[in-house]
Every structure is written in C-alpha cells, then in structure tokens.
Design a protein around this motif. Structure first.
Motif, PDB file in Angstrom:
ATOM      1  N   ALA A  34     -37.835  -8.417  44.314  1.00 54.31           N
ATOM      2  CA  ALA A  34     -38.896  -8.268  44.944  1.00 54.31           C
ATOM      3  C   ALA A  34     -38.791  -8.924  46.376  1.00 54.31           C
ATOM      4  CB  ALA A  34     -40.002  -9.546  44.277  1.00 54.31           C
ATOM      5  N   LYS A  35     -38.040  -9.705  46.776  1.00 54.56           N
ATOM      6  CA  LYS A  35     -38.007 -10.176  48.194  1.00 54.56           C
ATOM      7  C   LYS A  35     -37.005  -9.325  49.065  1.00 54.56           C
ATOM      8  CE  LYS A  35     -38.944 -14.971  47.187  1.00 54.56           C
ATOM      9  NZ  LYS A  35     -38.247 -16.307  47.173  1.00 54.56           N
ATOM     10  N   HIS A  36     -36.196  -8.609  48.495  1.00 53.72           N
ATOM     11  CA  HIS A  36     -35.348  -7.774  49.203  1.00 53.72           C
ATOM     12  C   HIS A  36     -35.496  -6.176  48.976  1.00 53.72           C
ATOM     13  CE1 HIS A  36     -33.287 -11.327  50.736  1.00 53.72           C
ATOM     14  NE2 HIS A  36     -33.538 -11.935  49.631  1.00 53.72           N
ATOM     15  N   TRP A  37     -36.557  -5.982  48.593  1.00 58.46           N
ATOM     16  CA  TRP A  37     -36.905  -4.401  47.947  1.00 58.46           C
ATOM     17  C   TRP A  37     -36.349  -3.319  49.245  1.00 58.46           C
ATOM     18  CZ3 TRP A  37     -40.350  -1.636  50.757  1.00 58.46           C
ATOM     19  CH2 TRP A  37     -41.234  -2.481  51.295  1.00 58.46           C
ATOM     20  N   HIS A  38     -36.586  -3.715  50.513  1.00 60.09           N
ATOM     21  CA  HIS A  38     -36.504  -2.848  51.521  1.00 60.09           C
ATOM     22  C   HIS A  38     -35.248  -3.026  51.978  1.00 60.09           C
ATOM     23  CE1 HIS A  38     -36.528  -7.017  52.891  1.00 60.09           C
ATOM     24  NE2 HIS A  38     -35.829  -6.802  54.085  1.00 60.09           N
ATOM     25  N   GLU A  44     -30.483   1.639  46.856  1.00 58.27           N
ATOM     26  CA  GLU A  44     -29.286   2.496  46.212  1.00 58.27           C
ATOM     27  C   GLU A  44     -29.122   2.023  44.915  1.00 58.27           C
ATOM     28  OE1 GLU A  44     -24.342   2.825  46.969  1.00 58.27           O
ATOM     29  OE2 GLU A  44     -25.760   2.108  48.554  1.00 58.27           O
ATOM     30  N   TYR A  45     -29.252   0.614  44.711  1.00 61.93           N
ATOM     31  CA  TYR A  45     -28.925  -0.037  43.513  1.00 61.93           C
ATOM     32  C   TYR A  45     -29.971   0.510  42.228  1.00 61.93           C
ATOM     33  CZ  TYR A  45     -27.629  -3.454  39.897  1.00 61.93           C
ATOM     34  OH  TYR A  45     -27.258  -3.887  38.748  1.00 61.93           O
ATOM     35  N   VAL A  46     -31.169   0.316  42.846  1.00 65.71           N
ATOM     36  CA  VAL A  46     -32.184   0.784  41.693  1.00 65.71           C
ATOM     37  C   VAL A  46     -32.410   2.221  41.489  1.00 65.71           C
ATOM     38  CG1 VAL A  46     -33.369  -1.438  42.103  1.00 65.71           C
ATOM     39  CG2 VAL A  46     -34.136   0.366  43.470  1.00 65.71           C
ATOM     40  N   ALA A  47     -31.882   2.852  42.608  1.00 67.38           N
ATOM     41  CA  ALA A  47     -31.877   4.502  42.455  1.00 67.38           C
ATOM     42  C   ALA A  47     -30.916   5.052  41.361  1.00 67.38           C
ATOM     43  CB  ALA A  47     -31.434   5.178  43.753  1.00 67.38           C
ATOM     44  N   SER A  74     -22.652 -18.604  54.347  1.00 63.85           N
ATOM     45  CA  SER A  74     -21.495 -18.604  55.577  1.00 63.85           C
ATOM     46  C   SER A  74     -21.073 -17.169  55.659  1.00 63.85           C
ATOM     47  CB  SER A  74     -20.366 -19.626  55.143  1.00 63.85           C
ATOM     48  OG  SER A  74     -20.719 -20.725  55.031  1.00 63.85           O
ATOM     49  N   ALA A  75     -20.871 -16.413  54.500  1.00 66.07           N
ATOM     50  CA  ALA A  75     -20.431 -15.046  54.474  1.00 66.07           C
ATOM     51  C   ALA A  75     -21.760 -14.054  55.033  1.00 66.07           C
ATOM     52  CB  ALA A  75     -20.023 -14.443  53.168  1.00 66.07           C
ATOM     53  N   GLY A  76     -22.908 -14.543  55.160  1.00 67.25           N
ATOM     54  CA  GLY A  76     -23.971 -13.743  55.595  1.00 67.25           C
ATOM     55  C   GLY A  76     -24.526 -12.913  54.431  1.00 67.25           C
ATOM     56  N   VAL A  77     -24.602 -13.210  53.099  1.00 66.36           N
ATOM     57  CA  VAL A  77     -24.888 -12.469  52.184  1.00 66.36           C
ATOM     58  C   VAL A  77     -26.352 -12.994  51.674  1.00 66.36           C
ATOM     59  CG1 VAL A  77     -24.765 -12.247  49.527  1.00 66.36           C
ATOM     60  CG2 VAL A  77     -22.422 -12.536  51.281  1.00 66.36           C
ATOM     61  N   GLN A  78     -27.283 -11.935  51.493  1.00 69.26           N
ATOM     62  CA  GLN A  78     -28.587 -12.413  51.291  1.00 69.26           C
ATOM     63  C   GLN A  78     -28.809 -12.692  49.741  1.00 69.26           C
ATOM     64  OE1 GLN A  78     -30.915  -8.801  52.300  1.00 69.26           O
ATOM     65  NE2 GLN A  78     -30.965  -9.579  54.514  1.00 69.26           N
ATOM     66  N   HIS A  79     -29.311 -13.815  49.628  1.00 69.34           N
ATOM     67  CA  HIS A  79     -29.477 -14.213  48.040  1.00 69.34           C
ATOM     68  C   HIS A  79     -30.539 -15.150  47.693  1.00 69.34           C
ATOM     69  CE1 HIS A  79     -27.728 -17.497  50.287  1.00 69.34           C
ATOM     70  NE2 HIS A  79     -27.935 -18.372  49.526  1.00 69.34           N
ATOM     71  N   GLU A  80     -30.877 -15.341  46.681  1.00 68.77           N
ATOM     72  CA  GLU A  80     -32.026 -16.471  46.298  1.00 68.77           C
ATOM     73  C   GLU A  80     -31.504 -17.320  45.288  1.00 68.77           C
ATOM     74  OE1 GLU A  80     -35.089 -16.236  47.527  1.00 68.77           O
ATOM     75  OE2 GLU A  80     -34.662 -14.363  48.900  1.00 68.77           O
ATOM     76  N   GLN A  81     -32.145 -18.512  45.356  1.00 72.25           N
ATOM     77  CA  GLN A  81     -31.666 -19.445  44.508  1.00 72.25           C
ATOM     78  C   GLN A  81     -33.213 -19.781  43.505  1.00 72.25           C
ATOM     79  OE1 GLN A  81     -30.483 -22.642  47.510  1.00 72.25           O
ATOM     80  NE2 GLN A  81     -29.207 -23.196  45.873  1.00 72.25           N
ATOM     81  N   TRP A  82     -32.943 -19.669  42.518  1.00 71.44           N
ATOM     82  CA  TRP A  82     -34.059 -19.799  41.367  1.00 71.44           C
ATOM     83  C   TRP A  82     -34.192 -21.136  41.065  1.00 71.44           C
ATOM     84  CZ3 TRP A  82     -38.390 -17.285  40.459  1.00 71.44           C
ATOM     85  CH2 TRP A  82     -39.124 -17.618  39.297  1.00 71.44           C
ATOM     86  N   ILE A  83     -35.282 -21.751  41.420  1.00 69.99           N
ATOM     87  CA  ILE A  83     -35.640 -23.099  40.901  1.00 69.99           C
ATOM     88  C   ILE A  83     -36.838 -23.324  39.716  1.00 69.99           C
ATOM     89  CG2 ILE A  83     -36.446 -25.390  41.845  1.00 69.99           C
ATOM     90  CD1 ILE A  83     -35.895 -24.482  44.813  1.00 69.99           C
ATOM     91  N   GLU A  84     -36.041 -23.669  38.708  1.00 71.06           N
ATOM     92  CA  GLU A  84     -37.079 -23.740  37.451  1.00 71.06           C
ATOM     93  C   GLU A  84     -37.940 -24.932  37.763  1.00 71.06           C
ATOM     94  OE1 GLU A  84     -38.356 -22.782  33.756  1.00 71.06           O
ATOM     95  OE2 GLU A  84     -37.313 -21.700  35.193  1.00 71.06           O
TER      96      GLU A  84
END
Length: 117
Positions: A34-38, A44-47, A74-84
């Motif tokens: 949802a946050k990185h759909w663009h 490519e992944y969802v295609a 540090s590696a510049g990887v986009q990610h999300e942390q899920w907080i329950e």
C-alpha cells in the motif's frame, strides 16, 4: 528505557501460533504494498501474480527486529515495521520486493533464519 511514542520491545513473544505469525506477516506485506505501490520493484512483483515468491525469516526476539530494520535502513532498503495494536509491539519487518542476489547476503548478515514451526 522506552521513549515516548516508541513501541515496546519485549525480549520474546511466547505462545505465538503459526497463524498469529502469518497474520503479522500479512499485515506487514499489505503495508509495504500500500505504501510503496509506486515503486518499480513493487509493480514488477505484482505484475507476475502467478510467479510470486516470498520468504519468511525469523529472529530470536523482537529486539532483533530493530537490528534488522537498522541494517535495512543502512543498506537503503525500503521497508515497513508492523506494530501490532493495542500491544504496541513491533511484530514484523517487511521489505519491498528484493532480488535474491541482494537479499540473501543482507539477511544473512543480519542473522535471520528461515521461519520453521
């Protein structure tokens, strides 16, 4: 010491079933998509719905999740942390889709292992 607005970081999540772990991973993946759909890697992944590949990794405790998130930043990887909620506990760290050649060394270095239960 817990900082205001920061999630609590218990050492372990005892008694979590496989279903609970799967639900947390699903929440995290939904947040990333949802946050990185663009992002081109997401498009490519969802295609390729019929050829998607996911890997679920495990860490020994939730404190280790912070270390993984730090390594990703540090590696510049986009990610999300899920907080329950309402527990306010980080339960998952999910990246945008990554190439295996990049992901394997990164997660090995962060001492993640395949999730087995």
């Amino acid at each position: 010491m817990e900082q205001a607005g920061q999630p609590e970081q218990p050492e372990q999540l005892p008694g979590w079933t496989s279903g609970s772990v799967i639900a947390q991973a699903c929440h995290g993946v939904t947040a990333v998509l949802a946050k990185h759909w663009h992002e081109p890697c997401v498009a490519e992944y969802v295609a390729g719905l019929e050829s998607m590949h996911k890997v679920v990794l495990a860490v020994k405790n939730t404190g280790h999740l912070d270390k993984v998130a730090t390594a990703l930043r540090s590696a510049g990887v986009q990610h999300e942390q899920w907080i329950e909620q309402p527990d306010n506990i980080v339960t998952a760290v999910v990246t945008v889709p990554l190439r295996r050649s990049f992901a394997v060394p990164l997660f090995r270095g962060a001492k993640c292992e395949l999730y087995r239960k």
